[in-house]
Design a protein around this motif. Structure first.
Motif, mmCIF file in Angstrom:
data_model
loop_
_atom_site.group_PDB
_atom_site.id
_atom_site.type_symbol
_atom_site.label_atom_id
_atom_site.label_comp_id
_atom_site.label_asym_id
_atom_site.label_seq_id
_atom_site.Cartn_x
_atom_site.Cartn_y
_atom_site.Cartn_z
ATOM 1 N N ILE A 110 2.546 -19.160 11.593
ATOM 2 C CA ILE A 110 2.179 -18.404 10.389
ATOM 3 C C ILE A 110 1.924 -16.962 10.802
ATOM 4 O O ILE A 110 1.148 -16.687 11.714
ATOM 5 N N HIS A 111 2.586 -16.044 10.120
ATOM 6 C CA HIS A 111 2.517 -14.621 10.479
ATOM 7 C C HIS A 111 2.106 -13.816 9.253
ATOM 8 O O HIS A 111 2.813 -13.807 8.242
ATOM 9 N N TRP A 112 0.964 -13.145 9.331
ATOM 10 C CA TRP A 112 0.544 -12.238 8.265
ATOM 11 C C TRP A 112 0.867 -10.817 8.688
ATOM 12 O O TRP A 112 0.384 -10.324 9.701
ATOM 13 N N LEU A 113 1.723 -10.146 7.919
ATOM 14 C CA LEU A 113 2.175 -8.796 8.258
ATOM 15 C C LEU A 113 1.391 -7.714 7.532
ATOM 16 O O LEU A 113 1.730 -6.526 7.649
ATOM 17 N N GLY A 114 0.355 -8.106 6.795
ATOM 18 C CA GLY A 114 -0.455 -7.121 6.089
ATOM 19 C C GLY A 114 0.183 -6.715 4.768
ATOM 20 O O GLY A 114 1.208 -7.248 4.341
ATOM 21 N N ALA A 115 -0.441 -5.757 4.118
ATOM 22 C CA ALA A 115 0.075 -5.226 2.854
ATOM 23 C C ALA A 115 1.134 -4.167 3.142
ATOM 24 O O ALA A 115 0.992 -3.374 4.071
ATOM 25 N N LYS A 116 2.192 -4.179 2.351
ATOM 26 C CA LYS A 116 3.289 -3.229 2.518
ATOM 27 C C LYS A 116 3.487 -2.419 1.238
ATOM 28 O O LYS A 116 3.240 -2.908 0.140
ATOM 29 N N PRO A 117 3.921 -1.178 1.369
ATOM 30 C CA PRO A 117 4.203 -0.363 0.178
ATOM 31 C C PRO A 117 5.242 -1.030 -0.722
ATOM 32 O O PRO A 117 6.160 -1.709 -0.232
ATOM 33 N N TYR A 118 5.109 -0.808 -1.992
ATOM 34 C CA TYR A 118 6.003 -1.433 -2.966
ATOM 35 C C TYR A 118 7.466 -1.128 -2.672
ATOM 36 O O TYR A 118 8.326 -2.007 -2.762
ATOM 37 N N HIS A 119 7.750 0.110 -2.272
ATOM 38 C CA HIS A 119 9.158 0.479 -2.061
ATOM 39 C C HIS A 119 9.771 -0.222 -0.846
ATOM 40 O O HIS A 119 10.990 -0.253 -0.692
ATOM 41 N N ASP A 120 8.931 -0.796 0.029
ATOM 42 C CA ASP A 120 9.448 -1.489 1.211
ATOM 43 C C ASP A 120 9.675 -2.986 0.991
ATOM 44 O O ASP A 120 10.279 -3.651 1.840
ATOM 45 N N LEU A 121 9.196 -3.510 -0.129
ATOM 46 C CA LEU A 121 9.243 -4.960 -0.323
ATOM 47 C C LEU A 121 10.666 -5.536 -0.355
ATOM 48 O O LEU A 121 10.899 -6.628 0.178
ATOM 49 N N GLY A 128 1.031 -9.059 2.096
ATOM 50 C CA GLY A 128 0.230 -8.654 0.958
ATOM 51 C C GLY A 128 -1.229 -8.495 1.314
ATOM 52 O O GLY A 128 -1.674 -8.928 2.382
ATOM 53 N N PRO A 129 -2.008 -7.880 0.418
ATOM 54 C CA PRO A 129 -3.440 -7.712 0.645
ATOM 55 C C PRO A 129 -4.174 -9.037 0.500
ATOM 56 O O PRO A 129 -3.755 -9.910 -0.269
ATOM 57 N N VAL A 130 -5.267 -9.182 1.219
ATOM 58 C CA VAL A 130 -6.041 -10.417 1.213
ATOM 59 C C VAL A 130 -7.293 -10.247 0.366
ATOM 60 O O VAL A 130 -8.015 -9.251 0.495
ATOM 61 N N GLY A 131 -7.557 -11.218 -0.514
ATOM 62 C CA GLY A 131 -8.811 -11.257 -1.245
ATOM 63 C C GLY A 131 -8.848 -10.486 -2.539
ATOM 64 O O GLY A 131 -9.930 -10.295 -3.099
ATOM 65 N N GLU A 132 -7.693 -10.040 -3.078
ATOM 66 C CA GLU A 132 -7.692 -9.349 -4.368
ATOM 67 C C GLU A 132 -8.226 -10.301 -5.440
ATOM 68 O O GLU A 132 -7.626 -11.331 -5.717
ATOM 69 N N GLY A 133 -9.360 -9.968 -6.039
ATOM 70 C CA GLY A 133 -9.956 -10.819 -7.055
ATOM 71 C C GLY A 133 -10.756 -11.981 -6.512
ATOM 72 O O GLY A 133 -11.397 -12.699 -7.269
ATOM 73 N N ASP A 134 -10.704 -12.196 -5.197
ATOM 74 C CA ASP A 134 -11.425 -13.318 -4.595
ATOM 75 C C ASP A 134 -11.773 -12.974 -3.147
ATOM 76 O O ASP A 134 -11.047 -13.325 -2.216
ATOM 77 N N PRO A 135 -12.892 -12.279 -2.931
ATOM 78 C CA PRO A 135 -13.247 -11.834 -1.583
ATOM 79 C C PRO A 135 -13.603 -12.970 -0.633
ATOM 80 O O PRO A 135 -13.755 -12.747 0.564
ATOM 81 N N SER A 136 -13.751 -14.194 -1.165
ATOM 82 C CA SER A 136 -14.036 -15.330 -0.286
ATOM 83 C C SER A 136 -12.805 -15.775 0.500
ATOM 84 O O SER A 136 -12.909 -16.611 1.397
ATOM 85 N N THR A 137 -11.639 -15.234 0.163
ATOM 86 C CA THR A 137 -10.392 -15.625 0.832
ATOM 87 C C THR A 137 -10.448 -15.296 2.316
ATOM 88 O O THR A 137 -10.756 -14.166 2.703
ATOM 89 N N GLN A 138 -10.161 -16.287 3.141
ATOM 90 C CA GLN A 138 -10.153 -16.123 4.598
ATOM 91 C C GLN A 138 -8.829 -16.627 5.166
ATOM 92 O O GLN A 138 -8.362 -17.704 4.793
#
Length: 390
Positions: free
Chosen positions: A271-282, A251-261
């Motif tokens: 821990i693996h962050w795969l980034g934001a994915k299109p809705y149809h791929d979820l 998912g995207p990082v910092g939506e509504g809270d840009p202080s998120t790190q």
């Protein structure tokens, strides 16, 4: 069938759909004609590339007439100033919105029948104006989000609740608080796009390569990664305590809270962050998980929230391990609800991985009862005078 103007707090094409897009889409599928008004900007823009980019995109979209995105559904982007403060700017925004809305309705031939709003400052923009019916759909305690003007939003929201014919809320806490201003307040929990996420159960659906390469068991969170909602410290400690388990974040990082790190979190090798994915791929990514995780903070915002991911995980057939926030109490037989401790989450995850939680078929059946189609039809049944749900 009614003509519905939906005043959203989210842009139509944002990566993660919210109640606003789903409800507008359901209205259209039921045969109602819908004008979806994109976010008016409750939060003042920050001097960041992301916000500046949004402003530029809004300027470009605002110069166009409403665009049709599916049968019966049009999207319009008014050229208002985001995060308005002060009487002068408020008056300017009101004039821009009301004038543009009148032109948009005339352009599309829409009647001013039902105004369905998510914006607590609706009355500040001069609405409901000519609309016959005003409905407020309160889906969270938005003023508890970072950088919101709490006193201003709370004052306008109280006025909106008192003015609305109906108020719908998505958690028991919201029902308790908003019912003080409007006795005609009704609770409908957040739900899921069941048919979409149930695709994860299909044997033909392939698991994407990036998640398939991660060692199992895979415990995952799918959604907006924001520090004001997620207990990232707890997640880091949990990962350190269970080095043989993989934690996947999508998912995207910092939506509504840009202080998120995430830098500290990603120091954990499992821990693996795969980034934001299109809705149809979820659904394909959820198929690659063994457990759906909701490590939520306990604060004012989460006290009033019902996580959208809950029924999405269940629809995908996943066991769910979540923080024991108030709104999930009624569904504790379908998920493992935890105290905010490593020991509590670790024990619940172990039981889920061992197959000792709620049986999968019961989870799937529960999710099938909580769909946008069912909920939207049920809410519309409260408005019989101009709305047909046939």
């Amino acid at each position: 069938m009614a003509d519905i103007t939906l005043l959203a707090t989210a842009d139509w094409d944002q990566l993660l759909w919210t109640n606003k897009q789903h409800v507008a889409s359901e209205f259209a599928d039921l045969g109602h004609r819908v004008l979806y008004i994109e976010s008016l900007g409750l939060r003042a823009p920050r001097r960041q590339a992301k916000d500046l980019g949004r402003i530029l995109r809004r300027l470009l979209k605002g110069l166009r007439p409403p665009r049709q995105v599916k049968p019966n559904l049009w999207v319009w982007s008014p050229l208002v100033l985001p995060g308005a403060r002060g009487e002068l700017i408020t008056r300017l925004n009101r004039s821009i919105l009301l004038g543009g809305l009148a032109l948009a309705r005339r352009w599309l031939g829409l009647r001013a029948e039902l105004l369905w709003t998510y914006n607590p400052k609706t009355l500040a923009y001069g609405l409901p104006g000519p609309y016959e019916i005003l409905v407020y759909h309160c889906v969270d305690d938005i003023q508890a989000q970072p950088d919101m003007d709490d006193p201003d939003l709370s004052a306008w929201e109280e006025r909106l609740c008192r003015a609305a014919e109906l108020v719908f809320v998505t958690s028991p806490a919201l029902q308790e608080s908003r019912r003080r201003f409007n006795s005609n307040t009704h609770y409908f929990s957040n739900v899921a796009d069941h048919a979409h996420f149930a695709q994860a159960l299909s044997p033909e659906l392939e698991i994407p390569c990036d998640i398939a390469a991660i060692p199992r068991p895979r415990i995952g969170f799918v959604g907006a990664i924001s520090a004001y909602k997620l207990d990232l410290d707890l997640l880091a400690k949990l990962a350190e305590a269970t080095p043989n388990w993989s934690y996947v974040m999508i998912g995207p990082v910092g939506e509504g809270d840009p202080s998120t790190q995430l830098s500290g979190l990603l120091k954990c090798s499992n821990i693996h962050w795969l980034g934001a994915k299109p809705y149809h791929d979820l659904p394909a990514y959820m198929k690659g998980l063994d457990v759906g995780l909701l490590p939520l903070r306990f604060n004012r915002y989460t006290h009033s929230m019902f996580p959208m991911k809950f029924f999405e995980y269940l629809a995908a057939g996943l066991p769910v391990v979540a923080s024991a926030i108030d709104a999930l109490e009624d569904y504790k037989s379908f998920a493992a609800l935890c105290d905010p401790t490593v020991a509590s989450f670790q024990a619940a995850l172990k039981r889920s991985l061992d197959g000792l939680g709620c049986p999968q078929q019961e989870r799937i059946e529960c999710a099938a009862e909580h769909t946008y189609h069912r909920r939207t039809a049920a809410m519309l049944s409260y408005i019989p005078t101009i709305v047909s749900v046939e």
